[in-house]
Design a protein around this motif. Structure first.
Motif, PDB file in Angstrom:
ATOM      1  N   SER A  96       4.754  -0.934   3.088  1.00  0.00           N
ATOM      2  CA  SER A  96       3.671  -0.439   2.238  1.00  0.00           C
ATOM      3  C   SER A  96       2.483   0.031   3.080  1.00  0.00           C
ATOM      4  O   SER A  96       1.842   1.037   2.765  1.00  0.00           O
ATOM      5  CB  SER A  96       3.224  -1.526   1.260  1.00  0.00           C
ATOM      6  OG  SER A  96       4.237  -1.793   0.313  1.00  0.00           O
ATOM      7  N   ARG A  99       0.736   8.691   3.778  1.00  0.00           N
ATOM      8  CA  ARG A  99       0.236   9.490   2.660  1.00  0.00           C
ATOM      9  C   ARG A  99      -1.169  10.004   2.952  1.00  0.00           C
ATOM     10  O   ARG A  99      -1.487  11.167   2.673  1.00  0.00           O
ATOM     11  CB  ARG A  99       0.242   8.667   1.373  1.00  0.00           C
ATOM     12  CG  ARG A  99       1.629   8.480   0.773  1.00  0.00           C
ATOM     13  CD  ARG A  99       1.561   7.622  -0.474  1.00  0.00           C
ATOM     14  NE  ARG A  99       2.879   7.474  -1.098  1.00  0.00           N
ATOM     15  CZ  ARG A  99       3.137   6.688  -2.124  1.00  0.00           C
ATOM     16  NH1 ARG A  99       2.160   5.957  -2.662  1.00  0.00           N
ATOM     17  NH2 ARG A  99       4.357   6.623  -2.628  1.00  0.00           N
ATOM     18  N   ARG A 107       3.341   3.338   4.429  1.00  0.00           N
ATOM     19  CA  ARG A 107       3.299   4.344   3.369  1.00  0.00           C
ATOM     20  C   ARG A 107       1.853   4.764   3.070  1.00  0.00           C
ATOM     21  O   ARG A 107       1.569   5.954   2.879  1.00  0.00           O
ATOM     22  CB  ARG A 107       3.963   3.803   2.106  1.00  0.00           C
ATOM     23  CG  ARG A 107       4.034   4.817   0.973  1.00  0.00           C
ATOM     24  CD  ARG A 107       5.003   4.384  -0.112  1.00  0.00           C
ATOM     25  NE  ARG A 107       4.665   3.072  -0.658  1.00  0.00           N
ATOM     26  CZ  ARG A 107       5.382   1.976  -0.460  1.00  0.00           C
ATOM     27  NH1 ARG A 107       6.474   2.011   0.285  1.00  0.00           N
ATOM     28  NH2 ARG A 107       5.014   0.827  -0.991  1.00  0.00           N
TER      29      ARG A 107
END
Length: 253
Positions: free
Chosen positions: A202, A209, A205
């Motif tokens: 996570s 992003r 990520r």
């Protein structure tokens, strides 16, 4: 939410809502426009400034007449408890509570580190001011509020993370990201919070992003501190490669 001014409480986040003695008072569009113009200025506005803002196309005589009529309507609807009107100025009455003022106090206490004294409704920091309000006169106040609440949410998320309250830090960092998607600090704090609970995927990520968003929108890349936090070795914002090693998060930002 503040209970000190329950007799008369004005909400501006996310939209105009007035409570008077436990009941909601519905204001017309014109009444709301005047109340907002006065409320966002703690010192109120002069009658002349109000006339120019409300009826810029009318001469002073007609605008003055319109203002008197509108003030009378507001007095009737609010039992003459909302506004303090003099020959020169119009402002909110002293005993009127405003959610924006409560939220500003909450924000400044968060920035100053008074976490223990924060009210339970710190969620006000996640609220927008006068969403979709058509009057350009509120834009500066909206920008000022967004800057204040962004800093407050960042500081609060940092302290929550440092105190080991990881889930709450994730919640607060997420709210900060919603205020300004370009700001790096909320993304970095969120990634650090995921790392603190061992969720490397996570954290990666969140980083990738933000990296791709920043590259696409501005042609920039995250700071060295953010890349080092994740352990990313990319030399440019568009390269994609797995990190060689994920470091434990640093709690200093």
């Amino acid at each position: 939410m503040s209970t000190q001014h329950d007799a008369c409480y004005l909400e501006l986040m996310p939209a105009v809502r007035l409570r008077l003695g436990g009941r909601e008072v519905r204001l017309s569009e014109a009444m709301s426009a005047l109340v907002v113009a006065v409320a966002i200025r703690k010192e109120g506005l002069s009658r002349r400034a109000l006339q120019a803002r409300m009826w810029p196309d009318l001469d002073s005589g007609d605008a003055s007449k319109r203002l008197r009529q509108l003030l009378w309507r507001i007095r009737q609807a609010t039992d003459d408890r909302l506004l303090d009107v003099t020959a020169e100025c119009v402002r909110l009455a002293d005993m009127v509570g405003v959610d924006l003022r409560d939220a500003e106090l909450c924000a400044r206490r968060a920035i100053d580190g008074v976490a223990a004294g924060l009210p339970a409704d710190w969620g006000l920091l996640g609220e927008e001011l006068l969403t979709s309000w058509p009057d350009e006169g509120v834009y500066d106040e909206q920008d000022r509020w967004d800057r204040l609440r962004l800093l407050a949410l960042e500081r609060l998320a940092e302290r929550l993370l440092a105190a080991g309250d990881v889930l709450e830090a994730i919640e607060v960092a997420g709210r900060a990201m919603n205020v300004d998607e370009f700001s790096e600090a909320p993304h970095r704090i969120l990634a650090a919070a995921y790392l603190a609970r061992g969720d490397q995927a996570s954290a990666w990520r969140v980083y990738t992003r933000y990296r791709d968003f920043l590259a696409g929108e501005m042609g920039l890349e995250p700071s060295t501190a953010f890349r080092d936090l994740i352990g990313a070795q990319a030399t440019g914002p568009a390269r994609r490669q797995q990190p060689r090693a994920v470091r434990r998060p640093s709690l200093a930002f």
